[in-house]
Design a protein around this motif. Sequence first.
Motif, short mmCIF file in Angstrom:
data_model
loop_
_atom_site.label_atom_id
_atom_site.label_comp_id
_atom_site.label_asym_id
_atom_site.label_seq_id
_atom_site.Cartn_x
_atom_site.Cartn_y
_atom_site.Cartn_z
N ASP A 1 8.23 63.82 44.47
CA ASP A 1 6.84 64.15 44.12
C ASP A 1 6.75 65.32 43.14
O ASP A 1 5.81 65.40 42.36
N CYS A 2 7.72 66.27 43.23
CA CYS A 2 7.60 67.48 42.39
C CYS A 2 8.92 67.90 41.76
O CYS A 2 8.95 68.88 41.03
N CYS B 1 12.92 66.43 45.32
CA CYS B 1 11.68 65.83 45.81
C CYS B 1 11.15 64.86 44.77
O CYS B 1 10.98 65.23 43.60
N CYS C 1 3.99 71.72 47.29
CA CYS C 1 4.14 70.27 47.41
C CYS C 1 3.36 69.74 48.61
O CYS C 1 3.38 70.33 49.69
N CYS D 1 11.25 69.13 51.09
CA CYS D 1 10.95 69.80 49.82
C CYS D 1 10.74 71.29 50.05
O CYS D 1 10.06 71.70 50.99
ZN LIG Z 1 8.00 68.27 46.53
#
Ligand SMILES: [Zn+2]
Lengths: 456, 157
Positions: free
Chosen positions: B72-73, B70, B57, B52
Amino acid sequence: MIKFGPGNLRIPRFEKPVYVVAGGLTDYRKRYPEKNSSQLCTEALRMAVEENDLKVSPEEFRRMVNWVVYSQFADHFGDQLLAASKIHDYIGFDPLGNIEVKTGGATGGSSVLAAAQAVASGYATCVPVVGWERMDEVPTKVGNAYIASAACKDFESELGWMYAAYYALMAQRYQHENKVPRETLAKIACKNYEHACYSPYSQNPGHYTVEQVLENDMVADPLSFLECCVMSVGAAVLILADEETAYRMTDNPMKLTAICGGTHTLRTADRRNMPILLLPNETEDTYKDYFTEERSEWPGFSSFLAARMAAYLAYNMAGVADPIEDFDLLETHDAFTISDVQTYEDIGLRPYGRGREFIDSGDAYMDGRLPTNPSGGLIGTMHAVGATGIFQLVEVLWQMQNKWDHFHAEPERWARYGKTKPEDFRSLQVPNVKRACAISHAGTGSHVTCSIMEKP
Amino acid sequence: MAIELDGTTAEVLNRDPLVIKNLKNWHHIHSYGGWGQFFTALLDKKLMATRCTNPECEEKRLWLPPRCECPDCWHEMEWVEAPQVGTILTHSTVLYPGAPFRATIPCPLISVELEGVCTKLMSYLKEGKPEIGMPVKAVFNTEKPTNTILDLAWVPA
Ligand SMILES: [Zn+2]
């Protein structure tokens, strides 16, 4: 790692209570050329409507239905896209609205979840859930490839085209961390094969000894043939309704107090570690000695986060404090013996690392604290994937209505499927089931639902 | 003008109930999209992962299999070479593969733990007997590439 925010772990709620009214099955076979999928679904639906002592006639029932949920895992097995549309017409529900649900091996559970959502929201009042699978059009090796095309086609399917091998990766790691004797695993298979002996619907019944299971060939080390579920053809139907409709149809409907789903990455490879999500019967203290050098990760390859999520939500939704104490009956998705032990831990029958005790203690047996899989499960009775999660709940319903003998012990039922009731038949009716649980599960734990049914 | 059939027949496997054999024979065009670089890099004996690019992050580790965004983000990922030496987290041996499998059996599958990588890549052990904790190093099938994940394998390190 997903960081749970306040919305992520919200406990689901039904705006209106959801009832289970009736269920129907076909028998399950490896090949079923005598009947096409529409016939199988009609047969299961007719059993649900005509053989459950409903207070309404089949004609009245047809006038009550206002939404239908269809449950089939794999279009490519049946070689018919939109098979649900065809079946919807053949079983006579056209032009009512319907929806088809797909979540791999948990498709049956998810379909019942979708039907429950419809009833709970007031969208519908009478919803048949119709599930089936036709796995006999291709040879077993192609069947395994079809199932493995539900793994990641870019990075995993090519590695064996064989889901049992992907479960075996988890099983091997679980065994490395927890060292469950193979005898314990064999006992799970023996139990479910034996239960299947008393079911006229079962595909693969047998009286096996632990030694026989230990000595049979490996599919993918450490899983042997007798420790893996069957591939089946067959159907199952469950009818859900709101309170008013349910009591118009029957005097003893059961209440579906919770049904919740969880997921985890399709590739086992992508499962990052996180703190253990605790069930109501666990505390931080439960796991103070759990982590060691060998066993340093959760959920790692040893646990199904999806099952833990589903149980966490369902237990909190239904107010279950301790599953062993609060349930009188359990149906698990025993696709493989080791995945069954893993599931015992995920749903809190024992803390992580101690799942084997659920078998070794005798808890899981008919005379134990929580009789598990009297249906014969996936190992002994069936895994016609789209029907499986529905089949489990049909068996649970009959148990709770005290109708197990009616649907299993009558010699005519055996004759209907060209079978003879065995001489050593025994009743697997669990007395006085007040609350029961069923787990529906998809390949290496990518989707899991947890259902809780109660006497109203 | 009468309509003519093309002359092919479906083999009858059973008369009553009637069962026929439908033949299927065609290809799928499989697009790797943004993951293609991973497979192309295998030809150069490189194991490419992604990371990422968002400094905020929390996930600083590599993803293998790679991802374009990514999870997650949703930020873009950058390609980073992953270590080619790791250890076996777990294994299982394929004895009864599904029909399209292209390697010999028994074929030991392994999940590989690599330093700095947040995932446990599934692959296979080309030589030797797998054991949990065993060090392994990557080998690449570049002579006659399959252009699939099978072009990456591992041997004892
Ligand atoms: Zn990320």
